[in-house]
Write a protein that holds these residues in place. Sequence first.
Motif, PDB file in Angstrom:
ATOM      1  N   LYS A   1       0.557  -7.794 -12.442  1.00 38.61           N
ATOM      2  CA  LYS A   1       0.016  -6.565 -11.885  1.00 38.61           C
ATOM      3  C   LYS A   1      -1.300  -6.853 -11.173  1.00 38.61           C
TER       4      LYS A   1
ATOM      5  N   HIS B   1      -3.403   3.501  -9.002  1.00 37.87           N
ATOM      6  CA  HIS B   1      -2.146   2.787  -8.792  1.00 37.87           C
ATOM      7  C   HIS B   1      -2.362   1.279  -8.910  1.00 37.87           C
ATOM      8  N   HIS B   2      -1.278   0.567  -9.065  1.00 38.66           N
ATOM      9  CA  HIS B   2      -1.316  -0.889  -9.042  1.00 38.66           C
ATOM     10  C   HIS B   2      -0.048  -1.387  -8.363  1.00 38.66           C
TER      11      HIS B   2
ATOM     12  N   GLU C   1      -9.430   2.305  -3.637  1.00 37.03           N
ATOM     13  CA  GLU C   1      -9.244   3.453  -2.758  1.00 37.03           C
ATOM     14  C   GLU C   1     -10.600   3.866  -2.217  1.00 37.03           C
TER      15      GLU C   1
ATOM     16  N   ALA D   1       2.632   1.505  -3.575  1.00 36.69           N
ATOM     17  CA  ALA D   1       1.781   1.483  -4.763  1.00 36.69           C
ATOM     18  C   ALA D   1       1.962   2.705  -5.667  1.00 36.69           C
ATOM     19  N   PRO D   2       2.092   3.925  -5.134  1.00 39.94           N
ATOM     20  CA  PRO D   2       2.245   5.078  -6.029  1.00 39.94           C
ATOM     21  C   PRO D   2       3.517   5.052  -6.878  1.00 39.94           C
ATOM     22  N   TYR D   3       4.469   4.182  -6.538  1.00 36.63           N
ATOM     23  CA  TYR D   3       5.763   4.177  -7.229  1.00 36.63           C
ATOM     24  C   TYR D   3       5.909   3.015  -8.216  1.00 36.63           C
ATOM     25  N   ALA D   4       4.929   2.122  -8.288  1.00 39.40           N
ATOM     26  CA  ALA D   4       4.966   0.979  -9.208  1.00 39.40           C
ATOM     27  C   ALA D   4       6.249   0.176  -9.063  1.00 39.40           C
TER      28      ALA D   4
ATOM     29  N   THR E   1      -4.667  -4.895  -9.098  1.00 40.42           N
ATOM     30  CA  THR E   1      -5.363  -3.630  -8.867  1.00 40.42           C
ATOM     31  C   THR E   1      -5.569  -3.389  -7.375  1.00 40.42           C
TER      32      THR E   1
ATOM     33  N   SER F   1      -8.292   2.204  -7.612  1.00 35.81           N
ATOM     34  CA  SER F   1      -7.184   3.151  -7.489  1.00 35.81           C
ATOM     35  C   SER F   1      -6.471   3.291  -8.833  1.00 35.81           C
TER      36      SER F   1
ATOM     37  N   ARG G   1       0.830  -1.207   0.000  1.00 37.88           N
ATOM     38  CA  ARG G   1       0.000   0.000   0.000  1.00 37.88           C
ATOM     39  C   ARG G   1       0.866   1.259   0.000  1.00 37.88           C
TER      40      ARG G   1
END
Length: 300
Positions: free
Chosen positions: A128, A267-268, A133, A87-90, A130, A265, A84
């Motif tokens: 990947k 992100h993934h 949010e 996640a924003p950074y892949a 999902t 979200s 979690r």
Amino acid sequence: MPVSPETQKTIALVVRHNTVGIEEPVRGIIAFLQVAGYRVVFESETAAHLNMPDIGAMSASEIGEVAEAAIVMGGDGTMLGIARKLAPYALPLIGINQGRLGFMTDIPIERTLPVLAEILAGKSDSEKRTLLEGRVLREGVEIASGLAVNDVVVARGAGAGMAELKVTVDGHFMYNQRSDGLIISTPTGSTAYALSAGGPLLHPSLGGVVLVPIAPHALSNRPIVLPDSCNIVVEVVSGRDVSVNFDMQTFASLAHGDQIVISRSPHHITFLHPEGWSYYDTLREKLHWNEYPSGEGKLR
């Protein structure tokens, strides 16, 4: 030619807290990575629990900015927590199982070094997943939010009666449900709490979200799978001590009239598995699909 600090690639280690005997395998992984030319850093909470001052520490955001991958040693709970945050950074995640079940931390500890060697050599299967949010609104004002790899759960308190929840999907009224709560799950979470509450298994590649009622008052109130493009709103109509949690790790107390707005979200998360990894192998191993009562069910 030696690798300069400017070009040296970084790999982060995230280790479950208070795991007896973990120091030796951690040292082994560090030595292996350093010989392979990587700079190794600990996630800051890991560094605080391991007495290895010779290894640097970084916050999750710093790891996300500079690391090539993160190796997670623990169980699925450890993976959920760091996934979690990253996640924003892949950032690709590699899971080494030090827990009990290990759906996401799927590399056995005894095979760590040979599997890592293959993954770092590019021999891996990338997958990947999902996330969901959620935002908690009180009179239109956001009071809490969270990301979920597995699920968002709205539930009554342990000593309280049933909660009544109003569910709306893409602006369309679905139902008012009286139950112990509601699980809103990703495909990843379909093998977790949602499964134990009677929900279906969703393959991780599906673009779906499953809604699973927890002990509903009406037996006709069944789980349903929705497209993950949906916008889901759960409103608390009545009930005492109702709360919402994200992956059982972030909690918020709810009042009557509060709304939880849930969507996919942007992100993934990316898991790196050993080459040839199969989701179906995981199901057979973890859910024991290949086991039969003695002398029954086998083809002859």
